[in-house]
Scaffold this active site. Structure first.
Site, PDB file in Angstrom:
ATOM      1  N   GLY A 126      -3.771  42.336 -30.874  1.00 46.52           N
ATOM      2  CA  GLY A 126      -2.799  42.076 -31.925  1.00 46.52           C
ATOM      3  C   GLY A 126      -2.934  40.725 -32.580  1.00 46.52           C
ATOM      4  O   GLY A 126      -2.587  40.568 -33.755  1.00 46.52           O
ATOM      5  N   ASP A 127      -3.445  39.733 -31.842  1.00 48.31           N
ATOM      6  CA  ASP A 127      -3.567  38.384 -32.385  1.00 48.31           C
ATOM      7  C   ASP A 127      -4.944  38.126 -32.974  1.00 48.31           C
ATOM      8  O   ASP A 127      -5.326  36.975 -33.177  1.00 48.31           O
ATOM      9  CB  ASP A 127      -3.243  37.339 -31.310  1.00 48.31           C
ATOM     10  CG  ASP A 127      -4.195  37.406 -30.130  1.00 48.31           C
ATOM     11  OD1 ASP A 127      -4.918  38.421 -30.008  1.00 48.31           O
ATOM     12  OD2 ASP A 127      -4.219  36.461 -29.321  1.00 48.31           O
ATOM     13  N   HIS A 229     -13.475  41.812 -33.577  1.00 47.96           N
ATOM     14  CA  HIS A 229     -12.601  40.876 -32.871  1.00 47.96           C
ATOM     15  C   HIS A 229     -12.719  39.490 -33.505  1.00 47.96           C
ATOM     16  O   HIS A 229     -13.524  39.266 -34.420  1.00 47.96           O
ATOM     17  CB  HIS A 229     -12.995  40.793 -31.389  1.00 47.96           C
ATOM     18  CG  HIS A 229     -12.799  42.085 -30.645  1.00 47.96           C
ATOM     19  ND1 HIS A 229     -11.797  42.278 -29.724  1.00 47.96           N
ATOM     20  CD2 HIS A 229     -13.495  43.247 -30.682  1.00 47.96           C
ATOM     21  CE1 HIS A 229     -11.868  43.501 -29.228  1.00 47.96           C
ATOM     22  NE2 HIS A 229     -12.898  44.111 -29.793  1.00 47.96           N
ATOM     23  N   TYR A 289     -18.976  37.105 -20.078  1.00 47.53           N
ATOM     24  CA  TYR A 289     -17.831  37.087 -19.158  1.00 47.53           C
ATOM     25  C   TYR A 289     -17.521  38.538 -18.818  1.00 47.53           C
ATOM     26  O   TYR A 289     -17.320  39.366 -19.708  1.00 47.53           O
ATOM     27  CB  TYR A 289     -16.610  36.384 -19.750  1.00 47.53           C
ATOM     28  CG  TYR A 289     -16.077  36.940 -21.036  1.00 47.53           C
ATOM     29  CD1 TYR A 289     -15.030  37.873 -21.042  1.00 47.53           C
ATOM     30  CD2 TYR A 289     -16.602  36.535 -22.255  1.00 47.53           C
ATOM     31  CE1 TYR A 289     -14.530  38.369 -22.229  1.00 47.53           C
ATOM     32  CE2 TYR A 289     -16.106  37.034 -23.447  1.00 47.53           C
ATOM     33  CZ  TYR A 289     -15.074  37.953 -23.438  1.00 47.53           C
ATOM     34  OH  TYR A 289     -14.582  38.452 -24.620  1.00 47.53           O
ATOM     35  N   GLU A 311     -17.643  39.873 -32.524  1.00 41.15           N
ATOM     36  CA  GLU A 311     -16.769  38.722 -32.736  1.00 41.15           C
ATOM     37  C   GLU A 311     -17.184  38.115 -34.073  1.00 41.15           C
ATOM     38  O   GLU A 311     -18.269  37.555 -34.204  1.00 41.15           O
ATOM     39  CB  GLU A 311     -16.932  37.702 -31.608  1.00 41.15           C
ATOM     40  CG  GLU A 311     -16.700  38.260 -30.212  1.00 41.15           C
ATOM     41  CD  GLU A 311     -15.223  38.423 -29.869  1.00 41.15           C
ATOM     42  OE1 GLU A 311     -14.380  37.949 -30.665  1.00 41.15           O
ATOM     43  OE2 GLU A 311     -14.923  39.017 -28.824  1.00 41.15           O
TER      44      GLU A 311
END
Length: 492
Positions: A126-127, A229, A289, A311
Site C-alpha cells: 500500500g505504501d 514496487h 534478502y 523495484e
C-alpha cells in the site's frame, strides 16, 4: 436381475467409501509463525530494509496521486476511450470491498487466441503507489500509439500479437490506509503458499486479494508477468528464499532465462544497469534478502508463469511531480520486457494425430527441471528461453507417445508445433474445457464431490430396494418349491 448378497454388500461398501471420501477434511488453523521462524505476513526474522514503513505519510506527499475512486474512474474512462483494444474486468474485491480492476489490452480482448499473455501488477504494498500511476501511463501509451509504424513503435506488436493484462492496484485498502499491508495489516507479498515453509497451503485462509490473484492465474494462461514496487532500483528474480533460510544465491531451474529477462528490463532502463549495489541492475531474491510466501515464486511453481519483481523507484512515495519522469525512465524497459514474449522463446501448439484436434499437453526442456502446460482450449504453449542456446524440447501428454526435437534458438522467436500419436492404451477423455473425465484431479485420486453425495444416496436407496425385492422373490420361490414338484429335464 437378482443381486447376490455378497455382491450387494461389496457394491454398498464401495459406494460408501467413495461417498465419505468426498467429505471435506478438517484444515489446520493458520498461525502466525511456525518452528521454521517464518513470519506470516508481518515483519520478522527476514525483514529487509524495504520492509520498513515510511515515516508518517503526510497529505503533502499524497497530493497529486490518484485516490482509489479516481483510479477506478480512470480505468473505466480508459475502457470507454480505448474500447477497440481493451476490456475492463474485475478479479475480485479487497478486504474492504474495493473491486480489483484489470485492463486487458489486445486487438481481440476477451477472446481466446493462440498468443502469449503477460500481466503487470502494481501497488502490491500500500505504501508503494508508483506502480499504479505508471501502469495507467502504459495503458494509455499503448492505446495512443496503436497502428503507428511498427518498426518504430512497439504498441502494434504488443496489441496484435499478445494479450496484456494490467492490474494497477492489488492493495487499494493499504493505499487508502497509507501503509504496507492490506486492511488486515497483512503483507500480501508474504501471503502466498511457500515451497520451502508451507505454514498452511489451504487457499481459503489467504487474504481475499491473494485469493483473487491465485484464481486469476488459474483462469488465465499467463506466460510471464511482473509486479511493480518502490524503494530500490533493481530487477529481482526467483528464488526469493532458500531452503536453509540463509542469504545466498538460490537459483530456480530456469535461472538463466530469468537472468535474461531481468537484464532485458535493466538494460533498457535509463540507469538501472549502472547500479553500484547490484551488478547489471539485477539480483536473485534470496541473495538480496530471503522472503517466504512471495508472489513471484508461486507464479513460477503453480502457474508456469515467469514473474519478475521490479523495484522501479528509489523512493517508495516520491513527489507526484516526479511520476512522469519515472514513467519515461521505465517505459522502454516495460515495453521491451512485454515484447520479449513475442520476439524470443519457443511458441507453438500441440495436436493429436488421430483427431487433428489441439490437446492440453505439457512442454519440457531436457536439463531444466520445470514444465509448462499448453492451453486447454487451443493447445498453444509459449516457452521463455535464453536466446543463443541449443535445447531439446519434449512435448508429452498422458495417453500419447512423447515427441522431442532439438532446436537452436537464435535471437528471434521460433515456432514449433507438435503432433502426438496415441500410445494405444486407454486414455482419459477430454471435454472442450480440457477437463479430465476419468483422470486424477490435481494429481490426487479422484474424490466424489460433496455436492454429488445426494446422487450416491439415491443409488444406495435403489440398490437396497432391489436387494429387498430379490430377497422377497427368493423366499417366495422356496415356498413354492415345497408345494410343486420339480420337473426333470427332458431329453429330446
Amino acid at each position: 436381475m437378482a443381486i447376490s448378497r455378497l455382491g450387494f454388500l461389496s457394491l454398498l461398501l464401495l459406494v460408501l467409501l467413495r461417498a465419505f471420501a468426498s467429505l471435506p477434511t478438517q484444515a489446520a488453523a493458520r498461525g502466525g509463525s511456525d518452528s521454521s521462524g517464518i513470519d506470516n505476513g508481518k515483519h520478522g526474522a527476514f525483514s529487509r530494509i524495504l520492509l520498513e514503513d515510511n515515516p508518517e505519510i503526510t497529505e503533502e506527499m499524497t497530493r497529486g496521486y490518484m485516490s482509489n475512486s479516481e483510479l477506478e474512474n480512470a480505468i473505466q474512462g480508459f475502457g470507454n476511450k480505448c474500447s477497440n483494444v481493451s476490456r475492463i474486468y474485475s478479479i475480485g474485491r479487497s478486504v474492504n470491498g474495493s473491486p480489483l480492476w484489470v485492463i486487458e489490452v489486445s486487438d481481440k480482448p476477451g477472446q481466446k487466441e493462440a498468443e502469449p499473455a503477460f500481466k503487470f501488477i502494481g501497488n502490491v504494498h500500500g505504501d508503494e503507489p508508483v506502480g499504479r500511476e505508471v501502469l495507467m501511463q502504459l495503458a494509455y501509451w499503448l492505446c495512443d500509439n496503436y497502428l503507428k509504424d511498427p518498426l518504430v513503435c512497439k504498441a502494434t506488436l504488443i496489441v496484435e500479437n499478445m494479450h496484456l493484462h494490467i492490474l494497477p492496484t492489488m492493495n487499494p485498502d493499504g493505499f487508502a490506509l497509507r501503509r504496507r499491508g492490506n486492511a488486515n495489516n497483512i503483507d500480501l507479498n508474504r501471503d502466498f503458499p511457500d515451497q520451502f515453509f508451507p505454514i498452511n497451503d489451504e487457499i481459503s485462509f489467504r487474504q481475499p486479494e491473494t485469493r483473487a490473484i491465485i484464481n486469476w492465474i488459474k483462469q488465465e494462461h499467463f506466460t510471464a508477468s511482473a509486479s511493480l514496487h518502490g524503494g530500490a532500483l533493481v530487477a529481482n528474480y526467483p528464488w526469493d528464499g532458500s531452503r536453509d533460510k540463509r542469504k545466498q544465491y538460490y537459483g530456480c531451474p530456469d535461472d538463466k532465462t530469468f537472468r535474461y529477462m531481468a537484464s532485458v528490463y535493466s538494460q533498457s532502463h535509463y540507469n538501472m544497469s549502472l547500479s553500484k549495489e547490484f551488478k547489471g541492475g539485477i539480483t536473485n531474491g534470496a541473495l538480496w534478502y530471503p522472503i517466504y510466501g512471495g508472489m513471484q515464486d508461486w507464479n513460477y511453481i503453480h502457474g508456469g508463469c515467469f514473474e519478475l519483481t521490479l523495484e522501479i523507484s528509489d523512493l517508495k512515495w516520491p513527489k507526484a511531480s516526479e511520476l512522469l519522469v519515472i514513467w519515461e525512465q521505465n517505459k522502454m524497459s516495460m515495453l521491451n520486457l512485454v515484447a520479449s514474449l513475442v520476439k524470443t522463446g519457443v511458441h507453438g501448439r500441440i495436436f493429436a494425430s488421430d483427431s487433428g484436434r489441439p490437446i492440453p499437453g505439457s512442454l519440457m526442456v531436457k536439463g531444466i527441471d520445470s514444465k509448462i502446460s499448453a492451453s486447454r482450449t487451443l493447445g498453444d504453449y509459449h516457452r521463455m528461453l535464453t536466446p543463443g542456446e541449443t535445447y531439446e524440447v519434449v512435448a508429452s501428454m498422458e495417453g500419447f507417445r512423447p515427441r522431442s526435437t532439438r532446436i537452436v534458438l537464435e535471437q528471434e522467436a521460433m515456432n514449433l508445433d507438435f503432433i502426438l500419436d496415441p500410445d494405444g492404451q486407454k486414455k482419459p477423455l477430454h471435454n472442450d474445457c480440457g477437463c479430465h473425465c476419468d483422470d486424477d484431479v490435481g494429481g490426487k485420486p479422484f474424490l466424489i464431490r460433496e455436492s454429488h453425495l445426494w446422487l450416491y444416496l439415491l443409488v444406495l436407496f435403489v440398490l437396497l430396494a432391489l436387494y429387498l425385492l430379490s430377497k422377497r422373490r427368493r423366499t417366495a420361490s422356496k415356498l413354492a418349491a415345497h408345494r410343486i414338484p420339480l420337473k426333470r429335464p427332458v431329453a429330446v
